[in-house]
Design an enzyme around this catalytic site. Structure first.
Site, PDB file in Angstrom:
ATOM      1  CB  THR A   1       4.702   1.545 -49.469  1.00 16.77           C
ATOM      2  OG1 THR A   1       5.149   0.428 -48.703  1.00 16.77           O
ATOM      3  CG2 THR A   1       4.966   2.818 -48.686  1.00 16.77           C
TER       4      THR A   1
ATOM      5  CE  LYS B   1       2.878  -2.375 -51.288  1.00 16.46           C
ATOM      6  NZ  LYS B   1       3.800  -3.496 -51.462  1.00 16.46           N
TER       7      LYS B   1
ATOM      8  CG  ASP C   1       5.605  -5.287 -54.545  1.00 13.88           C
ATOM      9  OD1 ASP C   1       6.533  -4.475 -54.723  1.00 13.88           O
ATOM     10  OD2 ASP C   1       4.715  -5.139 -53.685  1.00 13.88           O
TER      11      ASP C   1
ATOM     12  CB  ALA D   1      -0.293 -15.807 -46.214  1.00 16.28           C
TER      13      ALA D   1
ATOM     14  CG  LEU E   1      10.075 -10.917 -49.725  1.00 18.90           C
ATOM     15  CD1 LEU E   1       8.699 -10.363 -50.064  1.00 18.90           C
ATOM     16  CD2 LEU E   1      10.750 -11.392 -50.980  1.00 18.90           C
TER      17      LEU E   1
END
Ligand code: NAP
Length: 292
Positions: free
Chosen positions: A71, A75, A111, A137, A228
């Site tokens: 995480t 990433k 994801d 984004a 999310l």
């Protein structure tokens, strides 16, 4: 039948790395999955800083850690240390899951798949032909666009505070889907004709629960509002959209299913997704009750 996590000289190691990491609910969720399935595995959280990343990957090989979730902020930076990058992770440009096959490290991104599975199971099974607006984004938006592109949505408009980032993202996915970049000021107009509006920014996340990235009054009544964020379980954006008559979709399902896919890649067994969900939900509800 629950068998309980046993720890002995055959126990297989798993974990999540990040900086920070102590807030993570992944250990709770994954140890619940091992308990439910009777797999002799144990999963913990490793606080790894950027300067420790190379040494950590050496440790994964040396200790034969079977699976790692990755995480923020690793990433992207973890990718050069891996032996293979799966096609989806390469397109998304980020890895959130590592599988260690006897010293050969493979990077995946679960994801976007997790997001789409949760949206289809919880709210809308048919995404084909939908007009989608994505707020933000960042890495999560990239995963979601990859997932939505597999579902033949009609168009995806990406609005971001920093326009250049949205423009780069639209260009990267131009061969996979009808994606266009938009400025933050275009949001209201875009939302008015959208079937699905997804907040992938951190606006509205605990402790800033009174903030919202968009006004629910911009959404059609038939639209789906999706966020999310799963802390809080219902953000201000979702609460206002629900009160305006829209269908809503929170981030908990994405969290559960991105983890479920990782579990399946590591173990080859079907993840006990419902048990994983209730473990995490229980912990989140207990934390919310303690705060109030
Ligand atoms: P990221 O790569 O850091 O991207 C963050 C995005 O949010 C960027 O587009 C950023 O815009 C935007 N942003 C941040 N603060 C903003 C503000 N005040 N106003 C407007 N835009 C703002 O992060 P990420 O990995 O994509 O994660 C984004 C969110 O998704 C986080 O809340 C994270 O917790 C959540 N998430 C949830 C799951 C799940 O399983 N449910 C999985 C992954 C992520 P700029 O480009 O202008 O900075």
């Amino acid at each position: 039948m629950q068998q309980g996590n046993r720890v002995d000289s055959h126990t297989v190691l798993y974990g999540v790395i990040g900086d920070p990491i102590r807030h993570s609910k992944s250990p709770l969720m994954m140890n619940c999955a091992f308990r439910e399935t009777g797999i002799n595995g144990i999963y913990t959280a490793f606080h790894i800083t950027a300067s420790q990343l190379a040494a950590f990957i050496g440790g994964v090989r040396a200790m034969d850690i079977r699976g790692v979730n990755v995480t923020i902020p690793h990433k992207l930076d973890v990718m050069p240390y891996l032996d293979h990058i799966d096609e989806s992770a390469r397109l998304i440009g980020a890895v959130n899951t590592i599988v260690n096959n006897s010293g050969v490290l493979i990077g995946y991104n679960t994801d976007g798949l997790g997001y789409v599975r949760s949206l289809k199971e919880e709210v809308e099974p048919n995404l084909a032909g939908k007009r989608v607006v994505i707020l933000g984004a960042g890495g999560a938006a990239r995963g979601i666009i990859y997932g939505l592109a597999q579902e033949q949505v009609a168009t995806i408009a990406v609005a971001n505070r920093t326009f250049e980032r949205a423009a780069r993202l639209a260009e990267d996915f131009s061969l996979m889907a009808e994606v266009k970049a938009a400025g933050w000021e275009e949001l209201e107009t875009l939302c008015k004709s959208a079937d699905l509006v997804i907040n992938t920014t951190s606006v509205g996340m605990y402790p800033y629960v009174d903030e919202t990235p968009a006004s629910a009054s911009w959404l059609k009544e038939s639209a789906i509002a999706s966020d999310l964020i799963y802390n809080p379980l219902e953000t201000r954006f979702l609460r206002e959209a629900r009160l305006a008559g829209c269908r809503t979709h929170g981030g908990l399902g994405m969290f559960i299913y991105q983890g479920a896919y990782a579990f399946e890649y590591w173990t080859g067994q079907t993840a006990p997704a419902e048990a994983m969900r209730s473990c995490v939900l229980q912990a989140l509800e207990a934390a919310a009750a303690a705060k109030s």
